[in-house]
Design an enzyme around this catalytic site. Structure first.
Site, PDB file in Angstrom:
ATOM      1  CG  ASP A  10      -1.864   1.146   1.387  1.00  0.00           C
ATOM      2  OD1 ASP A  10      -1.866   1.931   0.858  1.00  0.00           O
ATOM      3  OD2 ASP A  10      -2.717   1.193   2.221  1.00  0.00           O
ATOM      4  CB  ILE A  11       1.521   3.702  -2.738  1.00  0.00           C
ATOM      5  CG1 ILE A  11       2.832   4.865  -2.939  1.00  0.00           C
ATOM      6  CG2 ILE A  11       0.175   4.253  -2.827  1.00  0.00           C
ATOM      7  CD1 ILE A  11       2.697   5.297  -4.253  1.00  0.00           C
ATOM      8  N   GLY A  32      -8.509   4.165  -8.047  1.00  0.00           N
ATOM      9  CA  GLY A  32      -7.219   3.602  -7.842  1.00  0.00           C
ATOM     10  C   GLY A  32      -6.496   4.205  -6.842  1.00  0.00           C
ATOM     11  CG  ASP A  34      -6.103  10.598  -8.108  1.00  0.00           C
ATOM     12  OD1 ASP A  34      -5.619  11.290  -6.791  1.00  0.00           O
ATOM     13  OD2 ASP A  34      -7.075  11.072  -8.898  1.00  0.00           O
ATOM     14  N   GLY A 123      -3.221   1.424 -14.380  1.00  0.00           N
ATOM     15  CA  GLY A 123      -4.516   1.133 -13.982  1.00  0.00           C
ATOM     16  C   GLY A 123      -5.605   1.163 -15.175  1.00  0.00           C
ATOM     17  CB  VAL A 124      -8.934   3.496 -14.975  1.00  0.00           C
ATOM     18  CG1 VAL A 124      -9.310   2.478 -14.093  1.00  0.00           C
ATOM     19  CG2 VAL A 124      -8.403   4.592 -14.631  1.00  0.00           C
ATOM     20  CE1 TYR A 125      -6.773   8.045 -16.709  1.00  0.00           C
ATOM     21  CE2 TYR A 125      -4.584   8.942 -16.642  1.00  0.00           C
ATOM     22  CZ  TYR A 125      -5.951   8.910 -16.184  1.00  0.00           C
ATOM     23  OH  TYR A 125      -6.422  10.436 -16.053  1.00  0.00           O
TER      24      TYR A 125
END
Length: 171
Positions: A10-11, A32, A34, A123-125
């Site tokens: 976990d960042i 995500g 962000d 991720g979603v990108y």
């Protein structure tokens, strides 16, 4: 050469001078990484992001980076960068490299030596993991960034395996 390490985890729990956020252009939170960073940092991060000047709702154009205080995170700063949307944005490899360069330059300007970094645009990108790893790890190992201790936080076994294989190739 900078110190580059890979970690699973976990960042938002990272111990670093700055945590890098894979942000969107508005910098007001999202999904995500962000969303996780915004939730962990609390409302002070959103307030700091809102203070960043915007032009037509864009606080951070693709390939650039902005820095804010980190709110409740253990880091001093959050460096927000916007990676390209694969298959949508033109020349995604140049934009992704520029996002990492912008991030690292901003870190150096603010005397940040340790960075917790996500896999930007993966991720979603939709950026292919192996291509993204080659760009991210290649930029991270450039001589200009020798003062940085860069730790990539990778979420999941597949991405960790792919990035580890690319890092081994580069060594």
């Amino acid at each position: 050469m900078s110190k580059v390490k890979l970690a699973r985890g976990d960042i938002t729990q990272a111990r670093a001078d700055a945590i890098v956020n894979a942000a969107n252009q508005a910098m007001l939170g999202g999904g995500g990484v962000d969303g996780a960073i915004h939730r962990a940092a609390g409302p002070a991060l959103l307030e700091a992001c809102r203070a960043v000047p915007a032009e037509n709702g864009v606080r951070c154009p693709t390939g650039q980076a902005r820095i804010t205080p980190a709110g409740k995170l253990s880091a001093r700063h959050v460096i927000h960068t916007v990676g390209p949307r694969y298959g949508i944005d033109p020349e995604p490899e140049k934009l992704l490299a520029r996002a990492y360069h912008s991030t690292y330059q901003l870190a150096l300007e603010h005397q940040c030596r340790s960075l917790a970094v996500p896999a930007i645009s993966c991720g979603v990108y939709g950026y292919p993991l192996d291509e993204a790893a080659r760009i991210a790890l290649g930029v991270s190992r450039e001589p200009a960034y020798t003062a940085l201790d860069i730790q990539f936080y990778l979420f999941g076994d597949e991405i960790h395996r792919i990035w580890h294989a690319v890092l081994e190739e580069l060594l």
